[in-house]
Scaffold this motif. Structure first.
Motif, PDB file in Angstrom:
ATOM      1  N   GLY A   1      54.253  48.853  43.727  1.00 47.04           N
ATOM      2  CA  GLY A   1      55.051  47.769  43.160  1.00 47.04           C
ATOM      3  C   GLY A   1      54.547  47.231  41.842  1.00 47.04           C
ATOM      4  N   GLY A   2      53.313  47.565  41.462  1.00 46.59           N
ATOM      5  CA  GLY A   2      52.800  47.184  40.148  1.00 46.59           C
ATOM      6  C   GLY A   2      52.203  45.797  40.046  1.00 46.59           C
ATOM      7  N   ARG A   3      52.052  45.126  41.180  1.00 42.28           N
ATOM      8  CA  ARG A   3      51.517  43.761  41.156  1.00 42.28           C
ATOM      9  C   ARG A   3      50.234  43.692  41.984  1.00 42.28           C
ATOM     10  NH1 ARG A   3      54.626  38.337  43.481  1.00 42.28           N
ATOM     11  NH2 ARG A   3      52.940  36.842  43.066  1.00 42.28           N
ATOM     12  N   VAL A   4      49.179  43.134  41.399  1.00 42.39           N
ATOM     13  CA  VAL A   4      47.913  42.911  42.095  1.00 42.39           C
ATOM     14  C   VAL A   4      47.817  41.428  42.430  1.00 42.39           C
ATOM     15  CG1 VAL A   4      45.401  43.058  41.962  1.00 42.39           C
ATOM     16  CG2 VAL A   4      46.807  44.803  40.843  1.00 42.39           C
ATOM     17  N   ASN A   5      47.762  41.111  43.706  1.00 40.48           N
ATOM     18  CA  ASN A   5      47.683  39.703  44.114  1.00 40.48           C
ATOM     19  C   ASN A   5      46.283  39.137  43.939  1.00 40.48           C
ATOM     20  OD1 ASN A   5      49.833  41.199  45.919  1.00 40.48           O
ATOM     21  ND2 ASN A   5      50.510  39.080  45.712  1.00 40.48           N
ATOM     22  N   ALA A   6      45.260  39.983  44.163  1.00 39.17           N
ATOM     23  CA  ALA A   6      43.876  39.539  43.978  1.00 39.17           C
ATOM     24  C   ALA A   6      43.030  40.715  43.529  1.00 39.17           C
ATOM     25  CB  ALA A   6      43.317  38.960  45.277  1.00 39.17           C
ATOM     26  N   TRP A   7      42.367  40.544  42.404  1.00 37.09           N
ATOM     27  CA  TRP A   7      41.454  41.577  41.877  1.00 37.09           C
ATOM     28  C   TRP A   7      40.037  41.048  42.049  1.00 37.09           C
ATOM     29  CZ3 TRP A   7      43.549  45.526  38.174  1.00 37.09           C
ATOM     30  CH2 TRP A   7      42.603  46.520  37.902  1.00 37.09           C
ATOM     31  N   LEU A   8      39.244  41.726  42.863  1.00 35.23           N
ATOM     32  CA  LEU A   8      37.896  41.285  43.186  1.00 35.23           C
ATOM     33  C   LEU A   8      36.878  42.076  42.373  1.00 35.23           C
ATOM     34  CD1 LEU A   8      38.278  41.299  47.088  1.00 35.23           C
ATOM     35  CD2 LEU A   8      38.963  39.495  45.474  1.00 35.23           C
ATOM     36  N   VAL A   9      36.018  41.378  41.664  1.00 30.16           N
ATOM     37  CA  VAL A   9      34.968  42.011  40.857  1.00 30.16           C
ATOM     38  C   VAL A   9      33.633  41.805  41.556  1.00 30.16           C
ATOM     39  CG1 VAL A   9      33.727  41.934  38.656  1.00 30.16           C
ATOM     40  CG2 VAL A   9      36.229  41.677  38.699  1.00 30.16           C
TER      41      VAL A   9
ATOM     42  N   GLY B   1      45.541  37.113  39.937  1.00 28.00           N
ATOM     43  CA  GLY B   1      44.259  36.436  39.822  1.00 28.00           C
ATOM     44  C   GLY B   1      43.099  37.412  39.836  1.00 28.00           C
ATOM     45  N   ILE B   2      42.088  37.135  39.005  1.00 27.24           N
ATOM     46  CA  ILE B   2      40.857  37.930  38.987  1.00 27.24           C
ATOM     47  C   ILE B   2      39.725  37.020  39.442  1.00 27.24           C
ATOM     48  CG2 ILE B   2      39.251  39.274  37.573  1.00 27.24           C
ATOM     49  CD1 ILE B   2      41.578  39.899  35.693  1.00 27.24           C
ATOM     50  N   TYR B   3      38.938  37.509  40.396  1.00 31.85           N
ATOM     51  CA  TYR B   3      37.886  36.706  41.023  1.00 31.85           C
ATOM     52  C   TYR B   3      36.532  37.322  40.704  1.00 31.85           C
ATOM     53  CZ  TYR B   3      41.864  34.752  43.483  1.00 31.85           C
ATOM     54  OH  TYR B   3      43.057  34.134  43.764  1.00 31.85           O
ATOM     55  N   TYR B   4      35.602  36.498  40.194  1.00 36.37           N
ATOM     56  CA  TYR B   4      34.310  37.014  39.759  1.00 36.37           C
ATOM     57  C   TYR B   4      33.295  35.888  39.693  1.00 36.37           C
ATOM     58  CZ  TYR B   4      36.162  35.295  35.261  1.00 36.37           C
ATOM     59  OH  TYR B   4      36.721  34.517  34.260  1.00 36.37           O
ATOM     60  N   SER B   5      32.030  36.249  39.813  1.00 39.63           N
ATOM     61  CA  SER B   5      30.926  35.303  39.674  1.00 39.63           C
ATOM     62  C   SER B   5      29.875  35.976  38.810  1.00 39.63           C
ATOM     63  CB  SER B   5      30.340  34.946  41.048  1.00 39.63           C
ATOM     64  OG  SER B   5      29.184  34.134  40.908  1.00 39.63           O
ATOM     65  N   VAL B   6      29.787  35.543  37.555  1.00 41.18           N
ATOM     66  CA  VAL B   6      28.896  36.212  36.604  1.00 41.18           C
ATOM     67  C   VAL B   6      28.007  35.190  35.914  1.00 41.18           C
ATOM     68  CG1 VAL B   6      30.553  38.070  36.237  1.00 41.18           C
ATOM     69  CG2 VAL B   6      30.577  36.101  34.698  1.00 41.18           C
TER      70      VAL B   6
ATOM     71  N   GLN C   1      43.985  31.717  31.504  1.00 37.40           N
ATOM     72  CA  GLN C   1      42.878  30.947  32.070  1.00 37.40           C
ATOM     73  C   GLN C   1      43.138  30.520  33.509  1.00 37.40           C
ATOM     74  OE1 GLN C   1      41.710  27.600  29.681  1.00 37.40           O
ATOM     75  NE2 GLN C   1      39.918  27.143  30.930  1.00 37.40           N
ATOM     76  N   GLU C   2      44.392  30.149  33.801  1.00 44.90           N
ATOM     77  CA  GLU C   2      44.697  29.673  35.154  1.00 44.90           C
ATOM     78  C   GLU C   2      44.602  30.777  36.205  1.00 44.90           C
ATOM     79  OE1 GLU C   2      48.669  30.799  33.224  1.00 44.90           O
ATOM     80  OE2 GLU C   2      46.784  29.819  32.623  1.00 44.90           O
ATOM     81  N   LYS C   3      44.512  32.028  35.748  1.00 42.26           N
ATOM     82  CA  LYS C   3      44.396  33.150  36.677  1.00 42.26           C
ATOM     83  C   LYS C   3      42.970  33.691  36.766  1.00 42.26           C
ATOM     84  CE  LYS C   3      49.188  34.726  36.105  1.00 42.26           C
ATOM     85  NZ  LYS C   3      50.057  35.897  35.820  1.00 42.26           N
ATOM     86  N   ARG C   4      42.061  33.066  36.007  1.00 41.68           N
ATOM     87  CA  ARG C   4      40.651  33.446  36.054  1.00 41.68           C
ATOM     88  C   ARG C   4      39.938  32.564  37.075  1.00 41.68           C
ATOM     89  NH1 ARG C   4      39.176  32.089  30.100  1.00 41.68           N
ATOM     90  NH2 ARG C   4      41.178  32.664  29.136  1.00 41.68           N
ATOM     91  N   HIS C   5      39.313  33.189  38.039  1.00 39.53           N
ATOM     92  CA  HIS C   5      38.636  32.430  39.089  1.00 39.53           C
ATOM     93  C   HIS C   5      37.150  32.781  39.066  1.00 39.53           C
ATOM     94  CE1 HIS C   5      42.566  31.230  40.680  1.00 39.53           C
ATOM     95  NE2 HIS C   5      42.936  32.472  40.482  1.00 39.53           N
ATOM     96  N   ASP C   6      36.433  32.095  38.187  1.00 38.61           N
ATOM     97  CA  ASP C   6      35.004  32.366  38.032  1.00 38.61           C
ATOM     98  C   ASP C   6      34.148  31.322  38.742  1.00 38.61           C
ATOM     99  OD1 ASP C   6      35.539  30.220  36.418  1.00 38.61           O
ATOM    100  OD2 ASP C   6      34.415  30.972  34.687  1.00 38.61           O
ATOM    101  N   ASP C   7      34.792  30.523  39.591  1.00 38.82           N
ATOM    102  CA  ASP C   7      34.080  29.461  40.291  1.00 38.82           C
ATOM    103  C   ASP C   7      33.895  29.781  41.769  1.00 38.82           C
ATOM    104  OD1 ASP C   7      36.749  29.344  40.868  1.00 38.82           O
ATOM    105  OD2 ASP C   7      36.908  27.149  40.755  1.00 38.82           O
ATOM    106  N   ILE C   8      34.077  31.029  42.157  1.00 41.47           N
ATOM    107  CA  ILE C   8      33.915  31.395  43.553  1.00 41.47           C
ATOM    108  C   ILE C   8      32.454  31.272  43.972  1.00 41.47           C
ATOM    109  CG2 ILE C   8      35.945  32.903  43.619  1.00 41.47           C
ATOM    110  CD1 ILE C   8      34.037  35.299  43.293  1.00 41.47           C
TER     111      ILE C   8
END
Length: 289
Positions: free
Chosen positions: A70-78, A104-109, A138-145
């Motif tokens: 379908g071409g849509r990623v609901n959550a991309w985990l790094v 959304g992209i999820y990461y802790s760097v 920015q609203e789709k960047r989740h770097d606060d996990i």
């Protein structure tokens, strides 16, 4: 140790979607020579989760796979900022015409200075990621996990198991974030390249019990990652090996056993534990349903 047949023999009904309750897990094969990690999960309701994505060479195959869903990623985990894990994502984020819709992209760097000081051979990848992620909304960047953060992706629930560990030993690999994906009634544990020290900290953080899983992604491509006691604690039924043939055989060009890698040792741990179901990218794209 004997080479487990991959893909392993499946229980009756697994091919009809019984094991994952109608969900689908894919471990994508490397498209170049490098080891890498690229995994895609499609939930029962059709939502898509991507873990890492592999090298830039692996981007086209990953894009094609997700587009077929379908071409849509609901959550991309790094998990962490090494090229064989985030190179494809960097490539995709830098494309003028985005080939995928990413919710959304999820990461802790850490900051760039930390990578410069502690992971100097991979500092260019860290810088490339820092630059590319700024192009993403920015609203789709989740770097606060952090430990315990839960992410919903359709009918799947993802639990973040740790904020990145900033250690002085095996720093870049131990900075991996681990994720537990609960989907189709099963728990899938992704470890990225987490090393011995990070694995020990993860066991302490969760007292072991919170790490029990049905499926585990073998840390650091199945060699020199978390220790034997870690795998004994999580007790998987199925092992995912993001491991090309040369690494599976510990072959640096001189034949099996000629390299410095410890894949055979990890395989022996699994054999002693009685784990018989192994899915390895040396055999192409791996699918569990």
């Amino acid at each position: 140790p004997a080479d487990p047949t991959v893909p392993a023999e499946q229980p009756a009904g697994e091919s009809q979607g019984a094991y994952l309750g109608g969900a689908k897990l894919m471990l994508l094969a490397n498209q170049g020579a490098s080891q890498m990690l690229s995994s895609v999960i499609q939930t029962v309701d059709g939502s898509v989760i991507v873990v890492d994505g592999g090298t830039p060479e692996d981007a086209p195959h990953l894009i094609e796979t997700v587009q077929s869903m379908g071409g849509r990623v609901n959550a991309w985990l790094v998990t962490h900022l090494h090229n064989d894990h985030v190179g494809a994502l960097i490539t995709i984020l830098n494309m003028e015409q985005p080939p995928l819709e990413i919710d959304g992209i999820y990461y802790s760097v850490a900051g760039q200075d930390w990578y410069d000081a502690n992971d100097p051979t991979r500092t260019q990848t860290a810088a490339a990621f820092m630059d590319a992620i700024q192009k993403f909304p920015q609203e789709k960047r989740h770097d606060d996990i952090s430990k315990g953060t839960q992410i919903a992706a359709g009918d799947a629930v993802i639990t973040v198991l740790n904020c990145r560990y900033l250690l002085s030993v095996d720093s870049g690999n131990n900075a991996s974030v681990a994720y537990m994906v609960h989907v189709g009634g099963r728990d899938i544990l992704y470890l990225g390249d987490m090393g011995l020290n990070g694995g020990d900290l993860l066991l302490q953080d969760w007292s072991g019990e919170g790490l029990k899983c049905d499926i585990v992604q073998m840390a650091h491509h199945g060699q020199n990652g978390v220790g034997e006691s870690f795998y004994q604690t999580v007790r998987p039924e199925i092992c995912l090996w993001p491991t090309p043939q040369w690494l599976w055989d510990n072959d640096n060009g001189g034949g099996p056993g000629s390299g410095p890698w410890r894949t055979a040792e990890t395989r022996w741990w699994m054999e002693k534990m009685g784990v018989t179901r192994h899915y390895c990218i040396k055999d192409g794209d791996q699918i569990i349903q």
